[in-house]
Design an enzyme around this catalytic site. Structure first.
Site, PDB file in Angstrom:
ATOM      1  CG  ASP A 106      36.822 -29.230  51.627  1.00 31.14           C
ATOM      2  OD1 ASP A 106      35.775 -28.859  51.072  1.00 31.14           O
ATOM      3  OD2 ASP A 106      37.957 -29.023  51.149  1.00 31.14           O
ATOM      4  N   GLY A 158      34.973 -32.613  48.227  1.00 29.75           N
ATOM      5  CA  GLY A 158      35.233 -32.131  46.882  1.00 29.75           C
ATOM      6  C   GLY A 158      34.475 -32.932  45.847  1.00 29.75           C
ATOM      7  CB  THR A 211      37.003 -37.078  42.766  1.00 24.61           C
ATOM      8  OG1 THR A 211      38.185 -36.299  43.042  1.00 24.61           O
ATOM      9  CG2 THR A 211      36.480 -36.723  41.382  1.00 24.61           C
ATOM     10  CE  LYS A 269      42.515 -32.818  49.719  1.00 23.14           C
ATOM     11  NZ  LYS A 269      43.445 -31.730  49.321  1.00 23.14           N
ATOM     12  CE1 TYR A 313      32.954 -13.933  43.298  1.00 21.83           C
ATOM     13  CE2 TYR A 313      31.141 -15.461  42.938  1.00 21.83           C
ATOM     14  CZ  TYR A 313      32.456 -15.076  42.720  1.00 21.83           C
ATOM     15  OH  TYR A 313      33.263 -15.854  41.920  1.00 21.83           O
ATOM     16  CG  ASP A 337      36.890 -25.863  49.044  1.00 19.72           C
ATOM     17  OD1 ASP A 337      36.076 -26.075  49.960  1.00 19.72           O
ATOM     18  OD2 ASP A 337      37.496 -26.769  48.442  1.00 19.72           O
ATOM     19  CB  THR A 355      40.949 -29.790  40.211  1.00 23.43           C
ATOM     20  OG1 THR A 355      41.204 -30.952  41.005  1.00 23.43           O
ATOM     21  CG2 THR A 355      40.377 -30.206  38.877  1.00 23.43           C
ATOM     22  CB  THR A 408      56.526 -32.488  22.472  1.00 26.91           C
ATOM     23  OG1 THR A 408      57.068 -32.279  21.167  1.00 26.91           O
ATOM     24  CG2 THR A 408      55.082 -32.013  22.485  1.00 26.91           C
TER      25      THR A 408
END
Length: 245
Positions: A6, A8, A10, A13, A89, A98, A122, A174
């Site tokens: 898989d 991605g 960056t 895996k 879709y 994914d 992400t 903050t």
């Protein structure tokens, strides 16, 4: 042995699949993927099944190595129907691969349940799958870290540090204000998704969590959930020809 890969944006895996049993998930950075690395780690592989959202440069390296070694190479794409799942879709190829693979895996694992799938990485993606196998649709939200970064990038007078601590408590500084709000936004989106699924006549039976933030997210939720770390790979396995054990 079959390699399930898989890729991605960056990192890539992978798991090794042997006689229907998956190894633990391992990861490598995309920028180190080359023929030498593939030769070093995967010489005993008999087939490679790939899902990718990365640039074609990366997938071309992998494909080229497979061709050079006369190794069967299979690239998986989102489609209209697979393993009893029907995509919501109109253009099924536009559904992220994914997300599609988590739908396929959920159908195999929980064939008689209405399932809400949360992939918290992400981006935080949410998909609803009915007990009939119909994908109802979903949402895409910025992931926790991405939400945090967007607040700082778009507000000149907010200065905060990412504590990497998951909490819904009201902050008294903050950094906690921003961090905790990002987790609260994510948890709140999940609660809203559960309610929206019911409004669309698909009351959820099972909530599945996967992705890098799943373990931190689960304790924040007041509804029962199940973490499946390798959900994408269970979906990829459905394309491998190997029966799940």
């Amino acid at each position: 042995m079959i390699l399930l890969l898989d890729i991605g944006n960056t990192r890539a895996k992978y798991v090794v699949l042997e006689q229907g049993i998956r190894s633990t998930v391992k990861a490598i950075d995309n920028n180190v993927i080359n023929h030498s690395l593939l030769e070093q780690h995967f010489t005993e592989i008999t087939k490679m099944v790939v899902a990718s959202v990365a640039s074609e440069d990366i997938t071309d390296i992998v494909k080229g190595w497979c061709e050079q070694n006369e190794l069967p190479y299979q690239r998986v794409y989102s489609e209209q129907q697979k393993a009893g799942v029907k995509s919501a879709y109109h253009l099924p190829e536009q559904l992220g691969i994914d997300r599609w693979l988590t739908l396929v895996a959920s159908r195999i694992l929980l064939p008689k349940s209405n399932v809400l799938i949360v992939d918290a990485g992400t981006a935080t993606t949410i998909d609803v799958l009915s007990a009939s196998g119909q994908h109802i649709g979903g949402w895409i939200l910025a992931g926790v870290e991405t939400l945090f970064e967007s607040v700082l990038a778009n507000t000149t007078k907010v200065t905060a540090t990412n504590t990497n601590k998951a909490s819904l408590s009201f902050g008294c500084n903050t950094s906690d204000n921003v961090n905790n709000a990002c987790w609260a936004a994510t948890a709140g989106t999940i609660y809203s998704a559960l309610k929206q699924a019911e409004r669309q006549n698909c009351k959820i039976d099972k909530l599945l969590l996967t992705g890098g933030n799943a373990k931190e997210l689960q304790p924040l939720l007041t509804v029962e959930s199940l973490i499946i770390d390798d959900l994408v790979f269970q979906g990829l396995q459905a394309y491998s020809g190997e029966v799940r054990k």
